[in-house]
Scaffold this motif. Structure first.
Motif, short mmCIF file in Angstrom:
data_model
loop_
_atom_site.label_atom_id
_atom_site.label_comp_id
_atom_site.label_asym_id
_atom_site.label_seq_id
_atom_site.Cartn_x
_atom_site.Cartn_y
_atom_site.Cartn_z
N LEU A 92 0.83 -1.21 0.00
CA LEU A 92 0.00 0.00 0.00
C LEU A 92 0.86 1.25 0.00
CD1 LEU A 92 -2.86 -0.94 2.50
CD2 LEU A 92 -3.04 -0.63 0.01
N PHE A 93 1.93 1.25 0.76
CA PHE A 93 2.84 2.39 0.81
C PHE A 93 3.40 2.68 -0.58
CE2 PHE A 93 7.29 3.74 1.01
CZ PHE A 93 7.13 5.01 1.57
N TRP A 94 3.93 1.65 -1.25
CA TRP A 94 4.54 1.87 -2.57
C TRP A 94 3.52 2.25 -3.62
CZ3 TRP A 94 9.14 3.36 -2.91
CH2 TRP A 94 10.11 2.92 -2.01
N ILE A 95 2.31 1.70 -3.54
CA ILE A 95 1.26 2.10 -4.47
C ILE A 95 0.92 3.57 -4.28
CG2 ILE A 95 -1.20 1.80 -5.00
CD1 ILE A 95 -0.75 -1.22 -4.51
N LEU A 96 0.80 4.02 -3.03
CA LEU A 96 0.52 5.43 -2.77
C LEU A 96 1.65 6.33 -3.23
CD1 LEU A 96 -1.16 5.25 0.75
CD2 LEU A 96 -2.25 5.82 -1.43
N VAL A 97 2.89 5.89 -3.06
CA VAL A 97 4.03 6.68 -3.53
C VAL A 97 3.97 6.82 -5.05
CG1 VAL A 97 6.54 6.66 -3.83
CG2 VAL A 97 5.55 6.18 -1.59
N ILE A 98 3.71 5.74 -5.77
CA ILE A 98 3.65 5.78 -7.23
C ILE A 98 2.50 6.66 -7.70
CG2 ILE A 98 3.19 4.37 -9.28
CD1 ILE A 98 4.78 2.12 -7.84
N VAL A 99 1.33 6.51 -7.09
CA VAL A 99 0.18 7.36 -7.45
C VAL A 99 0.49 8.83 -7.20
CG1 VAL A 99 -2.20 7.93 -6.79
CG2 VAL A 99 -1.55 5.55 -7.17
N GLY A 100 1.15 9.12 -6.08
CA GLY A 100 1.51 10.50 -5.78
C GLY A 100 2.48 11.09 -6.79
N VAL A 101 3.47 10.31 -7.19
CA VAL A 101 4.45 10.78 -8.18
C VAL A 101 3.76 11.02 -9.52
CG1 VAL A 101 6.49 10.10 -9.51
CG2 VAL A 101 6.45 9.78 -7.04
N VAL A 102 2.89 10.10 -9.95
CA VAL A 102 2.17 10.27 -11.22
C VAL A 102 1.31 11.52 -11.16
CG1 VAL A 102 0.38 9.28 -12.69
CG2 VAL A 102 2.24 7.84 -11.85
N TRP A 103 0.59 11.73 -10.05
CA TRP A 103 -0.25 12.91 -9.91
C TRP A 103 0.58 14.19 -9.97
CZ3 TRP A 103 -0.20 16.60 -6.01
CH2 TRP A 103 -1.22 17.53 -6.06
N LEU A 104 1.73 14.18 -9.30
CA LEU A 104 2.59 15.35 -9.28
C LEU A 104 3.11 15.67 -10.68
CD1 LEU A 104 4.00 17.46 -7.48
CD2 LEU A 104 5.90 15.86 -7.26
N ILE A 105 3.55 14.67 -11.41
CA ILE A 105 4.04 14.89 -12.77
C ILE A 105 2.92 15.39 -13.67
CG2 ILE A 105 4.90 13.69 -14.83
CD1 ILE A 105 6.54 11.92 -12.92
N LYS A 106 1.74 14.80 -13.55
CA LYS A 106 0.61 15.23 -14.36
C LYS A 106 0.23 16.68 -14.05
CE LYS A 106 -3.99 13.90 -15.78
NZ LYS A 106 -5.09 12.98 -15.62
N THR A 107 0.27 17.06 -12.80
CA THR A 107 -0.06 18.42 -12.40
C THR A 107 0.96 19.42 -12.95
OG1 THR A 107 -1.10 17.62 -10.38
CG2 THR A 107 -0.49 19.94 -10.44
N ILE A 108 2.23 19.06 -12.89
CA ILE A 108 3.28 19.96 -13.35
C ILE A 108 3.29 20.07 -14.87
CG2 ILE A 108 5.79 20.24 -13.53
CD1 ILE A 108 5.96 19.07 -10.69
N VAL A 109 3.19 18.94 -15.56
CA VAL A 109 3.33 18.91 -17.02
C VAL A 109 2.05 19.33 -17.72
CG1 VAL A 109 3.75 17.42 -19.01
CG2 VAL A 109 5.14 17.19 -16.96
N GLY A 110 0.94 18.75 -17.38
CA GLY A 110 -0.31 19.01 -18.08
C GLY A 110 -1.33 19.67 -17.21
N GLY A 111 -1.51 20.97 -17.39
CA GLY A 111 -2.50 21.69 -16.61
C GLY A 111 -3.90 21.43 -17.13
N ASP A 112 -4.90 21.98 -16.44
CA ASP A 112 -6.28 21.78 -16.85
C ASP A 112 -6.64 22.54 -18.11
OD1 ASP A 112 -6.75 20.14 -14.75
OD2 ASP A 112 -7.60 21.68 -13.46
N SER A 113 -6.12 23.74 -18.27
CA SER A 113 -6.45 24.53 -19.45
C SER A 113 -5.25 24.54 -20.40
CB SER A 113 -6.83 25.96 -19.07
OG SER A 113 -5.73 26.61 -18.49
N TYR A 114 -5.56 24.69 -21.67
CA TYR A 114 -4.50 24.70 -22.67
C TYR A 114 -3.68 25.98 -22.53
CZ TYR A 114 -2.08 25.35 -27.04
OH TYR A 114 -1.10 25.58 -27.96
N GLN A 115 -2.37 25.84 -22.54
CA GLN A 115 -1.47 26.98 -22.58
C GLN A 115 -0.32 26.62 -23.49
OE1 GLN A 115 -0.21 28.24 -18.71
NE2 GLN A 115 -2.13 29.27 -18.31
#
Length: 74
Positions: free
Chosen positions: A17-40
């Protein structure tokens, strides 16, 4: 002797569970940084700002501007 073996199973579940949460957190962080909600674009302009600039430069006419603006706002 290491006991009856029940301790590893329960701890192993938490480790998974710990490693799954770490992986999900890293994916979410990368997605937030790279691809925002609106096009820019690379200059940081939103799609509506780019559309306004194109209209101001005369690349599109008023009818096309209004239609694309409505599409973006929907």
């Amino acid at each position: 002797m290491m006991g009856n073996g029940y301790g590893m199973g329960f701890g192993g579940i938490f480790m998974w569970l710990f490693w799954i949460l770490v992986i999900v957190g890293v994916v979410w962080l990368i997605k937030t940084i790279v691809g925002g909600d609106s096009y820019q674009d690379k200059s940081g302009q939103s799609a509506l700002e780019i559309l306004k600039n194109r209209y101001a430069r005369g690349e599109i006419d008023q009818q096309e501007f209004e239609q694309k603006r409505k599409d973006l706002e929907d």
